[in-house]
Design a protein around this motif. Structure first.
Motif, PDB file in Angstrom:
ATOM      1  N   GLU A   1      -8.522  -0.893   7.356  1.00 51.71           N
ATOM      2  CA  GLU A   1      -7.570  -1.996   7.408  1.00 51.71           C
ATOM      3  C   GLU A   1      -7.346  -2.441   8.832  1.00 51.71           C
ATOM      4  OE1 GLU A   1      -3.961  -1.763   5.277  1.00 51.71           O
ATOM      5  OE2 GLU A   1      -4.908  -1.020   3.460  1.00 51.71           O
TER       6      GLU A   1
ATOM      7  N   THR B   1      -5.827  -6.142   4.134  1.00 52.96           N
ATOM      8  CA  THR B   1      -5.517  -5.034   3.247  1.00 52.96           C
ATOM      9  C   THR B   1      -6.718  -4.747   2.361  1.00 52.96           C
ATOM     10  OG1 THR B   1      -3.183  -5.484   3.274  1.00 52.96           O
ATOM     11  CG2 THR B   1      -4.005  -4.282   1.394  1.00 52.96           C
TER      12      THR B   1
ATOM     13  N   SER C   1       0.827  -1.211   0.000  1.00 53.82           N
ATOM     14  CA  SER C   1       0.000   0.000   0.000  1.00 53.82           C
ATOM     15  C   SER C   1       0.858   1.257   0.000  1.00 53.82           C
ATOM     16  CB  SER C   1      -0.906   0.039   1.225  1.00 53.82           C
ATOM     17  OG  SER C   1      -1.692  -1.116   1.284  1.00 53.82           O
TER      18      SER C   1
HETATM   19 MG    MG Z   1      -1.853  -2.698   2.511  1.00 53.39          MG
END
Ligand code: MG
Ligand code: GDP
Length: 598
Positions: A49, A55, A20
């Motif tokens: 999250e 995720t 991310s």
């Molecule tokens: Mg992530």
């Protein structure tokens, strides 16, 4: 943009290795989102999250990038789900790409989840660019991790990029590598339209939003499209790209990535892996590789309060709009009353759905222990798929019973090899392979019944390795075994929702452990409650819960009002998650007792 200047890629990483952060950094560096937007988006994502412990996908993002060669490129980042339960979706996302960044934390190393996705990428001939992330950390050992990647995956790492997504190191190099190493899509604009669906979600106002990669041909807004698997036709209301917010465009052609809205009512009508073509000039054949998502794990969901049955049905209906892999049918249990039997891709998928039902729809549910799908051949040769242990035909009617097997790959520091092998052995595992990697890290491969994994295997792996081991598994097929149905009787009555299918050699120890656990978990009543485990008519273990002698309040000597209140509140709360089976109140935990026998 011409096809020669498009690059489609995804990022493969184990959880927490920085996927991310790197994606955000790429969006920022290419000016796709402003710093202010980034902050807002980042905060949003983080909260979700943290809550879910998984995720959240970005889905896809289109970036404009001016290369060092002065040319203008379009880079499409296609995100993949980070969990094995969704490996089919991962494979569809990867098929939509020509390359992938393999992000590995330079202070950790290759993990099982990374491997699983790299193999998928290699299978689909993607160009893989290794990125060693977090080199800013004092504990980073990029050289060691590079040799690990070369050894395990056999990937040439001479061009590996040393990066820190957090500090912004190596980002330009990554962008240049994408341009130079990832091949452009094939130029098949002249062919009939074929677009691969890699994701979709339900929007209450516009209907299902479908994300796709155009593989051949082109598509315009207003055109009528056909989905080749679901065989439905829709007029496109809205065509666009993701940057990463949705921006409408007139046309998309081969190599490009975008979305459509077309008043599609449920995600089931636009499944991941389906092919979009034009209704007027359809392609001859859909794109290869479509698979129906098949549920692997089943459980019963029963409202604690029978009045909530219709609410539960409505909630499942609504979740289904956005989750084509969710599967449910009404189930009637003699002990539990009316509920639903639900099928899931795996344990995480099951947990997400259960949590949403309770949180977003405010339902109080009793959830029964997960079961896999058994394949039973009857004496007359008929094959049944049994996902509910209480429905297993009696032994005299069965010719054979088979259960699903998985191949599981673990990566662990060497010190935990012994305890993990012991775990696999107690779970009926068959040893397949062991390899020492660098610096005391080891891969361990076993084949074992899925039923032994869906209990608490993952938790055991984590606690036995102090969190250092990682695992990945995939289904390899069915295998015949000597399995029996273990029934549980509470107060003399069989409780169908507690029935389970176990290997005959383990039946006695499981039956004994189960009644002992139930004795701990079911509260005392005014009367003595016998607990029994049986196979057929043979009782193999028995226990009892002694009668309650005194009133609970009698514990509170004197007149401490606040303590009394607390105690009463506690009782009231405990009641919420109880199911009355005849005269016995059984708490939610008891239905999961089988997951906590060790
Ligand atoms: Mg992530
Ligand atoms: P994901 O699970 O792969 O998406 O990982 P995240 O991007 O959420 O990162 C996990 C954690 O690692 C976060 O706390 C990040 O701030 C941190 N992180 C990511 N990249 C770097 C890096 O290059 N250096 C350092 N020191 N931390 C990083």
């Amino acid at each position: 943009v011409p096809v020669s200047r498009i690059r489609n890629f995804s990022i493969i990483a184990h959880i927490d290795h920085g996927k991310s952060t790197l994606a955000d950094r790429l969006l920022q560096t290419t000016g796709t989102v402003s710093d202010r937007q980034m902050k807002e988006q980042f905060l949003d994502n983080m909260e979700l999250e943290r809550e879910r412990g998984i995720t959240i996908k970005l889905q896809a993002a289109r970036m404009n990038y001016q290369g060092k060669d002065g040319e203008q490129y379009v880079l499409n980042l296609i995100d993949t789900p980070g969990h094995v339960d969704f490996s089919y979706e991962v494979s569809r996302s990867l098929v939509a790409c020509e390359g992938a960044l393999l992000v590995v934390d330079a202070s950790q190393g290759v993990e099982a989840q990374t491997l699983a996705n790299v193999y998928l990428a290699l299978e689909h001939d993607l160009e893989i660019i290794p990125v060693l992330n977090k080199i800013d950390l004092p504990g980073a050992e990029p050289e060691r991790v590079i040799s690990e990647i070369e050894e395990i995956i056999g990937l040439d790492c001479s061009g590996a990029i040393l990066a820190s997504a957090k500090e912004g190191i190596g980002i330009d190099e990554i962008l240049e590598s994408i341009v130079h190493l990832v091949p452009p899509p094939q130029d098949t604009i002249d062919q009939p339209l074929r677009a691969l669906i890699f994701d979709s979600y339900y929007d209450p106002y516009r209907g299902v939003i479908v994300y796709f990669r155009v593989m051949d041909g082109s598509v315009r807004t207003g055109e009528k499209v056909r989905l080749m698997v679901s065989k439905k036709e829709y007029e496109i209301d809205e065509l666009g790209v993701l940057s990463p917010t949705q921006i409408q465009v007139e046309q998309l052609h081969a190599g490009e990535v975008g979305y459509i809205a077309a008043a599609i009512k449920t995600v089931e009508d636009a499944r991941v892996g389906d092919t979009i073509t034009l209704a007027a000039e359809p392609a001859e054949k859909p794109l290869p590789g479509y698979k129906e998502a098949k549920p692997m794990v089943f459980c019963g969901l029963f409202p604690t309060d029978a009045d909530q049955y219709e609410d539960l049905r409505e909630a499942l209906n609504r979740l289904k709009l956005n989750d084509s892999a969710l599967n449910y049918e009404p189930e009637t249990s003699s002990a539990m009353g009316f509920g639903f039997r639900c099928g899931f891709l795996g344990l995480l998928h099951m947990e997400i759905v259960q949590e949403r039902l309770e949180r977003e729809y405010d339902l109080d549910l009793i959830i029964t222990a997960p079961s896999v799908v058994y394949r039973v051949t009857n004496m007359d040769g008929e094959v049944l798929e049994i996902d509910n242990p209480s429905l297993l035909p009696p032994p005299q009617q069965r010719e054979k019973i088979e259960e699903p097997y998985v191949r599981i790959e673990m990566i662990t520091p060497e010190t935990y090899v012994g305890t993990l092998m012991e775990l696999c052995q107690t779970r009926r595992g068959e040893f397949k392979d062991m390899r020492y990697l660098t610096q005391g890290r080891t891969t361990l491969v076993y084949e074992l019944p899925l039923a032994e994994v869906v209990t608490d295997f993952f938790d055991q792996l984590k606690s036995r390795s102090r969190g250092y081991a990682s695992m990945e598994y995939h289904l390899i097929g069915y295998q015949e075994n000597t399995l029996v149905r273990l029934d549980v009787l509470i107060n003399g009555d069989p409780v169908d929702s507690l029935a389970m299918i176990v290997h005959r050699d383990k039946a006695y120890s499981v039956g004994r452990a189960l009644v002992e656990k139930l004795r701990e978990l079911i509260p005392r009543h005014q009367f003595k409650i016998p607990l029994q485990a049986s196979i057929g008519s043979r009782v193999i273990a028995s226990e009892h819960i002694p009668a309650l002698r005194k009133d609970v309040l009698a514990k509170c000597y004197g007149g401490d009002i606040s303590r009394k209140k607390k105690l009463l509140q506690k009782q009231a709360k405990g009641k919420k998650r109880m199911k009355s089976l005849g005269t016995v109140d059984v708490p939610q935990e008891a239905f999961m007792a089988v997951l906590r026998l060790e």
